[in-house]
Design a protein around this motif. Structure first.
Motif, PDB file in Angstrom:
ATOM      1  N   PHE A 164      47.020  58.388  36.093  1.00 35.31           N
ATOM      2  CA  PHE A 164      46.675  57.225  37.085  1.00 35.31           C
ATOM      3  C   PHE A 164      45.792  56.187  36.316  1.00 35.31           C
ATOM      4  O   PHE A 164      44.951  56.731  35.488  1.00 35.31           O
ATOM      5  CB  PHE A 164      46.079  57.762  38.356  1.00 35.31           C
ATOM      6  N   THR A 165      45.735  54.920  36.491  1.00 34.43           N
ATOM      7  CA  THR A 165      45.016  54.028  36.123  1.00 34.43           C
ATOM      8  C   THR A 165      44.259  53.174  37.003  1.00 34.43           C
ATOM      9  O   THR A 165      45.048  52.703  38.055  1.00 34.43           O
ATOM     10  CB  THR A 165      45.655  52.897  34.977  1.00 34.43           C
ATOM     11  N   VAL A 166      43.259  52.927  37.128  1.00 32.71           N
ATOM     12  CA  VAL A 166      42.439  52.060  38.000  1.00 32.71           C
ATOM     13  C   VAL A 166      41.504  50.878  37.077  1.00 32.71           C
ATOM     14  O   VAL A 166      40.959  51.399  36.168  1.00 32.71           O
ATOM     15  CB  VAL A 166      41.290  52.491  38.871  1.00 32.71           C
ATOM     16  N   ARG A 167      41.980  49.764  37.180  1.00 33.84           N
ATOM     17  CA  ARG A 167      41.515  48.818  36.402  1.00 33.84           C
ATOM     18  C   ARG A 167      40.924  47.583  36.872  1.00 33.84           C
ATOM     19  O   ARG A 167      41.718  46.910  38.001  1.00 33.84           O
ATOM     20  CB  ARG A 167      42.276  48.306  35.021  1.00 33.84           C
ATOM     21  N   ALA A 168      39.647  47.343  37.176  1.00 34.44           N
ATOM     22  CA  ALA A 168      38.966  46.098  37.743  1.00 34.44           C
ATOM     23  C   ALA A 168      38.634  44.995  36.756  1.00 34.44           C
ATOM     24  O   ALA A 168      37.863  45.421  35.640  1.00 34.44           O
ATOM     25  CB  ALA A 168      38.028  46.354  38.688  1.00 34.44           C
ATOM     26  N   THR A 169      38.714  43.628  36.640  1.00 31.58           N
ATOM     27  CA  THR A 169      38.217  42.784  36.199  1.00 31.58           C
ATOM     28  C   THR A 169      37.319  41.930  37.052  1.00 31.58           C
ATOM     29  O   THR A 169      37.876  41.358  38.331  1.00 31.58           O
ATOM     30  CB  THR A 169      39.314  41.952  35.489  1.00 31.58           C
ATOM     31  N   PHE A 170      36.317  41.256  36.607  1.00 31.26           N
ATOM     32  CA  PHE A 170      35.378  40.343  37.377  1.00 31.26           C
ATOM     33  C   PHE A 170      35.146  39.185  36.594  1.00 31.26           C
ATOM     34  O   PHE A 170      34.674  39.247  35.592  1.00 31.26           O
ATOM     35  CB  PHE A 170      34.034  41.127  37.629  1.00 31.26           C
ATOM     36  N   PRO A 171      35.220  38.083  37.152  1.00 32.35           N
ATOM     37  CA  PRO A 171      35.196  36.724  36.348  1.00 32.35           C
ATOM     38  C   PRO A 171      33.442  36.611  36.428  1.00 32.35           C
ATOM     39  O   PRO A 171      32.849  37.059  37.135  1.00 32.35           O
ATOM     40  CB  PRO A 171      35.658  35.680  36.982  1.00 32.35           C
ATOM     41  N   LEU A 172      33.119  36.101  35.287  1.00 32.33           N
ATOM     42  CA  LEU A 172      31.563  35.851  34.989  1.00 32.33           C
ATOM     43  C   LEU A 172      31.455  34.329  35.134  1.00 32.33           C
ATOM     44  O   LEU A 172      32.293  33.503  34.700  1.00 32.33           O
ATOM     45  CB  LEU A 172      30.962  36.369  34.031  1.00 32.33           C
ATOM     46  N   HIS A 173      30.178  33.754  35.243  1.00 27.76           N
ATOM     47  CA  HIS A 173      29.671  32.528  35.617  1.00 27.76           C
ATOM     48  C   HIS A 173      30.826  31.485  36.344  1.00 27.76           C
ATOM     49  O   HIS A 173      31.039  30.363  36.041  1.00 27.76           O
ATOM     50  CB  HIS A 173      29.919  31.904  33.733  1.00 27.76           C
ATOM     51  N   THR A 174      31.342  32.118  37.223  1.00 32.21           N
ATOM     52  CA  THR A 174      32.294  31.366  38.148  1.00 32.21           C
ATOM     53  C   THR A 174      31.992  31.744  39.630  1.00 32.21           C
ATOM     54  O   THR A 174      31.720  32.962  39.949  1.00 32.21           O
ATOM     55  CB  THR A 174      33.899  31.311  37.984  1.00 32.21           C
ATOM     56  N   PRO A 175      32.117  30.787  40.624  1.00 33.78           N
ATOM     57  CA  PRO A 175      31.575  31.133  41.887  1.00 33.78           C
ATOM     58  C   PRO A 175      32.744  31.953  42.600  1.00 33.78           C
ATOM     59  O   PRO A 175      33.993  31.973  42.207  1.00 33.78           O
ATOM     60  CB  PRO A 175      31.665  29.583  42.472  1.00 33.78           C
ATOM     61  N   ALA A 176      32.148  32.857  43.528  1.00 33.36           N
ATOM     62  CA  ALA A 176      33.313  33.588  44.252  1.00 33.36           C
ATOM     63  C   ALA A 176      33.808  32.937  45.215  1.00 33.36           C
ATOM     64  O   ALA A 176      33.383  31.803  45.804  1.00 33.36           O
ATOM     65  CB  ALA A 176      32.522  34.770  44.878  1.00 33.36           C
ATOM     66  N   PRO A 177      35.140  33.132  45.617  1.00 28.95           N
ATOM     67  CA  PRO A 177      35.945  32.453  46.552  1.00 28.95           C
ATOM     68  C   PRO A 177      35.171  32.652  48.119  1.00 28.95           C
ATOM     69  O   PRO A 177      34.720  33.707  48.352  1.00 28.95           O
ATOM     70  CB  PRO A 177      37.394  33.008  46.528  1.00 28.95           C
ATOM     71  N   THR A 178      35.367  31.605  48.901  1.00 28.14           N
ATOM     72  CA  THR A 178      34.731  31.586  50.071  1.00 28.14           C
ATOM     73  C   THR A 178      35.265  32.513  50.963  1.00 28.14           C
ATOM     74  O   THR A 178      34.945  33.086  52.181  1.00 28.14           O
ATOM     75  CB  THR A 178      34.727  30.131  50.669  1.00 28.14           C
ATOM     76  N   GLN A 179      36.701  32.569  50.718  1.00 25.81           N
ATOM     77  CA  GLN A 179      37.581  33.560  51.655  1.00 25.81           C
ATOM     78  C   GLN A 179      37.845  34.575  50.890  1.00 25.81           C
ATOM     79  O   GLN A 179      38.588  34.282  49.708  1.00 25.81           O
ATOM     80  CB  GLN A 179      38.544  32.781  52.289  1.00 25.81           C
ATOM     81  N   ARG A 180      38.421  35.775  51.347  1.00 27.37           N
ATOM     82  CA  ARG A 180      38.621  36.880  50.756  1.00 27.37           C
ATOM     83  C   ARG A 180      40.249  36.845  50.800  1.00 27.37           C
ATOM     84  O   ARG A 180      41.014  36.780  51.634  1.00 27.37           O
ATOM     85  CB  ARG A 180      38.320  38.301  51.388  1.00 27.37           C
ATOM     86  N   PRO A 181      40.738  36.996  49.390  1.00 27.67           N
ATOM     87  CA  PRO A 181      42.282  36.718  49.391  1.00 27.67           C
ATOM     88  C   PRO A 181      42.988  37.953  49.928  1.00 27.67           C
ATOM     89  O   PRO A 181      42.235  39.081  50.175  1.00 27.67           O
ATOM     90  CB  PRO A 181      42.513  36.907  47.606  1.00 27.67           C
ATOM     91  N   ARG A 182      44.080  37.664  50.431  1.00 31.69           N
ATOM     92  CA  ARG A 182      44.978  38.660  51.248  1.00 31.69           C
ATOM     93  C   ARG A 182      45.277  39.953  50.291  1.00 31.69           C
ATOM     94  O   ARG A 182      45.739  39.660  49.171  1.00 31.69           O
ATOM     95  CB  ARG A 182      46.224  38.105  51.750  1.00 31.69           C
ATOM     96  N   GLU A 183      45.091  41.222  50.956  1.00 36.77           N
ATOM     97  CA  GLU A 183      45.335  42.346  50.118  1.00 36.77           C
ATOM     98  C   GLU A 183      46.601  42.490  49.426  1.00 36.77           C
ATOM     99  O   GLU A 183      47.508  42.467  50.219  1.00 36.77           O
ATOM    100  CB  GLU A 183      44.863  43.469  50.903  1.00 36.77           C
ATOM    101  N   VAL A 184      47.036  42.515  48.319  1.00 31.91           N
ATOM    102  CA  VAL A 184      48.185  42.886  47.884  1.00 31.91           C
ATOM    103  C   VAL A 184      48.332  44.308  47.353  1.00 31.91           C
ATOM    104  O   VAL A 184      47.573  45.120  46.786  1.00 31.91           O
ATOM    105  CB  VAL A 184      48.368  41.989  46.209  1.00 31.91           C
ATOM    106  N   GLN A 185      49.459  44.739  48.049  1.00 35.19           N
ATOM    107  CA  GLN A 185      49.655  46.176  47.861  1.00 35.19           C
ATOM    108  C   GLN A 185      50.208  46.433  46.311  1.00 35.19           C
ATOM    109  O   GLN A 185      51.138  45.647  45.991  1.00 35.19           O
ATOM    110  CB  GLN A 185      50.907  46.470  48.860  1.00 35.19           C
ATOM    111  N   PRO A 186      49.759  47.666  45.602  1.00 32.53           N
ATOM    112  CA  PRO A 186      50.491  47.816  44.280  1.00 32.53           C
ATOM    113  C   PRO A 186      51.741  48.307  44.720  1.00 32.53           C
ATOM    114  O   PRO A 186      52.388  48.980  45.550  1.00 32.53           O
ATOM    115  CB  PRO A 186      49.591  49.139  44.080  1.00 32.53           C
TER     116      PRO A 186
END
Length: 402
Positions: A363-385
């Protein structure tokens, strides 16, 4: 200066109108240099009447009366005075506007009476005076109405600003009250339960050592995990009670997570690549929580497995991944549970992406976070794997830690 430009252009236009009317009127006198100077003085006064309404009104009134006495251009001499009266009333100089109106009307009427030939009917003088009186009354009233309207608009705007500030303050106060309520509930319930677990585990370890026995690895892992849970819970309670608290969990403590997971019998390897730099507090804490949740799920659901934690620092993004070689099959779909939803909400709330899926190797869990960019004002709709793994009980392999 740009706001005074319309007034300056109006003064020049009125000056040109006066000179043209004086040159064309049959009963007007010849225009001299002094008359041109009076027109120029009127134009300059109108150019600055917005900033100096009372002074400009006095200059325009005197200049136009003098021009009327010398040249007699007709009612056109009243136009600059009307404009100055309107601006003065609009800028709050009501007394000056009324006095200037009366002075100009009196001087205009006196000059007409003085030059009227004997026996000429006075009906023209009366009509002209009545017309000018109506104009000046209208100019005064229009200036007052414009001032009242501006004051009303400013009051409405200020009320809107105050209402917005009040809403923000109420929202902040309610958020603070909710944080305090959650902190109290956590302290009264969860802290008590974890404390009991910690105390009981400590007593069991003490009794085992008192009997000359070595405590089991499971018992020591319970004692260590409960102590770590208490420390993290205290940090969480401090953050809830003081939002400005900067003492938060971060990726610098990943080795502690790995050590606790090893204590329960799961081998963990930690790899850090890239130049380690300062991260935003939200990203640092979210990365830590993703690793914590993933390692907890490995210990609970993967069975005999080895976990590999990889933290990758890059100038534009941060990537954290946890892989294991435990039970997992891409052929079995997964119903996301609370743990996976929580991870996805943390990551997408900061503008990042989360991949959680099974393959033939585990099993693999991988998360990526952008740096030096503003976070979105609205949470994106959850995408099912698309595909993942389900544990033996058919529930989400990636549940929240107990």
């Amino acid at each position: 200066m740009r706001r005074d430009l319309p007034y300056a252009l109006s003064g020049l236009a009125l000056g040109g109108l006066l000179l043209a009317n004086a040159a064309l009127a049959p009963d007007a006198a010849a225009i001299g240099a002094l008359d041109v100077a009076l027109v120029l003085a009127m134009a300059v006064a109108l150019a600055v009447c917005r900033r100096y309404p009372a002074v400009a009104l006095g200059v325009v009134t005197v200049a136009m009366l003098a021009l009327h006495v010398r040249v007699h251009p007709g009612v056109s001499a009243a136009f600059p005075a009307l404009a100055a009266v309107y601006v003065a009333a609009w800028r709050g100089q009501r007394v000056a506007a009324v006095v200037a109106s009366l002075v100009f009307l009196g001087g205009f009427l006196a000059r007409d009476v003085a030059v009227t030939p004997t026996g000429r009917p006075g009906q023209l003088i009366v009509e002209r005076t009545a017309l000018l009186l109506g104009w000046f009354v209208a100019a005064n009233v229009a200036g007052l109405v414009a001032r009242q309207r501006r004051a009303y608009l400013e009051q409405v705007e200020q009320r809107a600003i105050d209402a917005e500030r009040t809403r923000e303050e109420v929202a902040l106060r309610r958020a603070g009250e909710e944080r305090l309520r959650i902190a109290r509930d956590l302290h009264d319930s969860l802290t008590h339960s974890i404390s009991v677990i910690k105390v009981q585990a400590g007593i069991a370890v003490h009794l085992a050592r008192k009997r000359g026995e070595e405590p089991s690895a499971t018992l020591l892992a319970i004692q260590e995990a409960s102590s770590a849970a208490m420390r993290e819970l205290r940090v969480t309670l401090d953050v809830l009670r003081s939002p400005a608290d900067e003492d938060r969990l971060g990726l610098a403590r990943v080795d502690e997570l790995a050590a606790r997971t090893r204590a329960v019998g799961v081998p963990v390897q930690v790899t850090v690549t890239g130049a380690v730099g300062d991260l935003p507090a939200e990203v640092d804490q979210a990365g830590y929580r993703v690793v914590q949740e993933a390692l907890t799920n490995v210990a609970r659901h993967a069975g005999p497995a080895t976990a590999h934690v990889h933290v990758e620092y890059a100038p534009a993004q941060l990537a954290v991944s946890v892989t294991d070689d435990g039970r997992g099959s891409p052929a079995q779909p997964m119903t996301p549970g609370v743990g996976l939803r929580g991870m996805r909400e943390r990551v997408t709330g900061l503008g990042g992406t989360l991949h959680a899926a099974a393959d033939d190797n585990g099993f693999t869990v991988r998360a990526t976070f952008p740096l030096h960019t503003p976070a979105p004002t609205q949470r994106p709709r959850e995408v099912q794997p698309a595909q993942s793994a389900t544990d033996r009980d058919g529930a989400d392999r990636r549940e929240e830690p107990a």
